[in-house]
Enzyme design. Structure first.
Site, mmCIF file in Angstrom:
data_model
loop_
_atom_site.group_PDB
_atom_site.id
_atom_site.type_symbol
_atom_site.label_atom_id
_atom_site.label_comp_id
_atom_site.label_asym_id
_atom_site.label_seq_id
_atom_site.Cartn_x
_atom_site.Cartn_y
_atom_site.Cartn_z
ATOM 1 N N GLY A 4 -8.941 41.200 35.150
ATOM 2 C CA GLY A 4 -9.897 41.512 34.087
ATOM 3 C C GLY A 4 -11.193 40.761 34.290
ATOM 4 O O GLY A 4 -11.231 39.770 35.006
ATOM 5 N N CYS B 269 -4.428 38.012 39.300
ATOM 6 C CA CYS B 269 -5.775 37.504 39.039
ATOM 7 C C CYS B 269 -5.895 36.993 37.597
ATOM 8 O O CYS B 269 -5.289 35.999 37.252
ATOM 9 C CB CYS B 269 -6.808 38.581 39.374
ATOM 10 N N TYR B 270 -6.652 37.682 36.725
ATOM 11 C CA TYR B 270 -6.755 37.247 35.321
ATOM 12 C C TYR B 270 -5.365 37.157 34.706
ATOM 13 O O TYR B 270 -5.088 36.252 33.907
ATOM 14 C CB TYR B 270 -7.610 38.238 34.525
ATOM 15 N N HIS C 22 -5.501 40.405 44.836
ATOM 16 C CA HIS C 22 -5.187 41.765 44.354
ATOM 17 C C HIS C 22 -4.279 42.503 45.337
ATOM 18 O O HIS C 22 -4.763 43.059 46.329
ATOM 19 C CB HIS C 22 -6.487 42.559 44.159
ATOM 20 N N GLU D 155 -2.909 45.310 44.940
ATOM 21 C CA GLU D 155 -3.031 46.766 44.792
ATOM 22 C C GLU D 155 -4.093 47.384 45.683
ATOM 23 O O GLU D 155 -4.078 48.589 45.922
ATOM 24 C CB GLU D 155 -3.289 47.135 43.327
ATOM 25 N N ASP E 218 -6.372 70.929 38.823
ATOM 26 C CA ASP E 218 -5.489 70.691 37.679
ATOM 27 C C ASP E 218 -4.989 71.999 37.061
ATOM 28 O O ASP E 218 -3.792 72.171 36.830
ATOM 29 C CB ASP E 218 -6.202 69.843 36.612
ATOM 30 N N LYS F 17 -4.238 61.995 39.556
ATOM 31 C CA LYS F 17 -4.743 63.111 40.367
ATOM 32 C C LYS F 17 -3.979 63.233 41.691
ATOM 33 O O LYS F 17 -3.665 64.341 42.126
ATOM 34 C CB LYS F 17 -6.236 62.897 40.652
#
Length: 522
Positions: free
Chosen positions: A61, A88-89, A178, A180, A236, A378
């Site tokens: 964050g 992290c945060y 991070h 990710e 979509d 997506k």
């Protein structure tokens, strides 16, 4: 394939502290094969037990944990017996709330870092590379300066002594980097270890099972009722159509409004794919004349958008009222729309975006909503689209604006301008595909500029229109870099456009990033 397991049983809860990477954490967890949801950090904590996750991830964050009013992890999460991973945060607030210490005022660290494992733990053991360290991506200012009771330092960098912490007995971990992002080389394995090995989740979240689950739920939701879908030709709505066709067959009617503002021959392609190939019941409405008449003399971008949206609703509404017994309206709402509309209690909630301009229909038509993609990102929508049998080139096509070429023809939109742009855009996309660059760019398109430029065509002086080419690379479409396409490729595209399409004398390439520019020109 029979879906005899509940794919939502083993799940992870991600508490969002406002990081730009939070959705990326969720996508990585889903890629591992585990369902997860993102909740704002201040979501009603009483719902955590009801949700029954196997583990909780605290995201990064932008705030500083040293501020009095900074976001905090809910006590219910920290007091539970669940495995925790603070990123992290998330690590900083976990450390501070559990009795450790965090300090601000250090030099901001952004970019690559080398984390050396300094004590054994289940999360990072054996992952160090040949250099004896993990190659990670950092992005922080504050840092943990004292670990909470029961925690050990398990990773350090030269500038950050406490870069990873662990409490093995309670299955709780914190990393200052991070995992990710793709820049963290061992990141995917770190997340897999937490989700599968430490939390004990089964990997049930697969395209085949997602389809079976959605089919079952749609059948239970709509029963024998008829369903209406506004088919745009986009990813979509096409995947919704294919999914509903599989679930309820003839109970589905799609209305495809051909606005005349689609890509070259796109209307015919939509019909060939959806009606002929997939067997979906599609009513095509050729409404180009109506759209061009409504847009005549209008050059302001927002006014064009509103006219196109309003005309779309009018045409769709007229067709819908010709159908009898329709009880449900299907929409292609996807998970990022849902997250965006939830917001945090401390911030302003966003209104869920209308899907291809049919947001105003349910109230007017008294229809109930069916949204079979609302749990999916997506990339998951694309994967199930391929699994359902849609052509890969359609499913992995670049994003296209709801108002279509109405916002890529700058200024007034006329049939002549649109036809020039369609042909130029087609040349650009064809050459990108042929050269292998299409999949390396996130979005590429041509723009019609309503300015004339002097050129020499044949032996004569010409005073013709200008086409701009735009190609960008991005992860989240919030920021974007212009694509460094090879000069030879740009040269070939320019030659073809000027030689093959009348009334164009010049082609330019847009080298603006986002920010300060937007991806689209209008």
């Amino acid at each position: 394939m029979k879906n005899d397991v509940n794919i939502h049983t083993d799940k992870i809860l991600i508490l969002d502290f406002g990081a730009q990477y939070t959705q990326l954490i969720a996508r990585r967890v889903r890629e591992i094969g585990v369902y997860c949801e993102i909740w704002a950090w201040d979501h009603d904590p009483a719902e955590i037990a009801k949700f029954a996750p196997r583990g909780i991830i605290l995201s990064g964050g932008p705030e500083s944990t040293t501020e009095t009013a900074a976001p905090r992890a809910p006590d219910e999460a920290l007091a539970s017996q669940l495995p925790l991973l603070g990123i992290c945060y998330g690590m900083q607030t976990m450390a501070m709330q559990l009795g450790g210490a965090v300090e601000g005022g250090h030099a901001r660290e952004f970019g690559y870092a080398s984390v050396k494992p300094v004590a054994p733990n289940k999360l990072l053991d054996g992952l160090a590379g040949e250099n004896g360290a993990l190659d990670v991506w950092m992005s922080h200012g504050d840092r943990v300066t004292a670990v909470p009771p029961g925690y050990t330092v398990v990773g350090s960098t030269e500038s950050v002594p406490i870069a990873a912490i662990a409490n093995e007995a309670e299955r709780r971990y914190g990393v200052q980097f991070h995992p990710e992002v793709t820049h963290t080389k061992q990141g995917a394995e770190i997340l897999r270890r937490f989700v599968v090995d430490i939390c004990g989740c089964q990997t049930l979240w697969t395209p085949g099972r997602i389809i079976e689950d959605a089919v079952t739920r749609v059948r239970e939701q709509v029963g024998n009722d008829k369903v209406l879908l506004g088919l745009s030709g986009g990813v979509d709505s096409s995947v919704v159509a294919a999914l509903l066709e599989k679930a309820i067959g003839d109970q589905l009617t799609c209305v495809f409004v051909d606005t005349g503002l689609l890509r070259w021959h796109e209307g015919d392609q939509v019909m060939a794919t959806m009606a002929e190939h997939m067997g979906v019941n599609v009513i095509r409405v050729n409404a180009a004349d109506r759209f061009f008449a409504a847009l005549e003399g209008v050059d302001e971008p927002e006014a064009k958008r509103k006219i196109i949206g309003r005309t779309f609703i009018e045409v769709f509404d007229e067709q819908a009222h010709k159908l009898e017994g329709v009880r449900w309206l299907a929409q292609g709402t996807i998970y990022p729309d849902v997250i965006e509309s939830a917001g945090a209690k401390t911030g302003k909630a966003h209104v869920i975006k209308s899907h291809h301009n049919v947001g105003g229909l349910p109230a007017e038509m008294n229809l109930k909503l069916v949204e079979p993609l609302r749990e999916l990102f997506k990339d998951e929508v694309r994967r199930i689209g391929v699994e359902l049998g849609l052509p890969r080139e359609m499913v992995y096509r670049h994003p296209f604006p709801g108002p279509g070429l109405g916002v890529r023809v700058l200024g007034e939109v006329t049939p002549a301008y649109v036809e020039i742009l369609q042909k130029a855009d087609q040349v650009f996309i064809d050459e990108l595909r042929a050269s292998g660059w299409y999949d390396r760019t996130s979005q590429a398109f041509a723009v019609f500029l309503p300015v004339k430029s002097v050129g020499v065509v044949g032996d004569g002086r010409a005073y013709e229109w200008v086409i701009a080419l735009r190609a960008v690379e991005t992860i989240d479409f919030m920021t974007a870099h212009w694509s460094h396409l090879p000069y030879e490729l740009l040269g070939k595209v320019s030659s073809r456009i000027i030689n093959e399409i009348p009334n164009i004398s010049r082609v330019v390439y847009d080298v603006s990033g986002k920010p300060p520019a937007t991806i689209e020109w209008e």
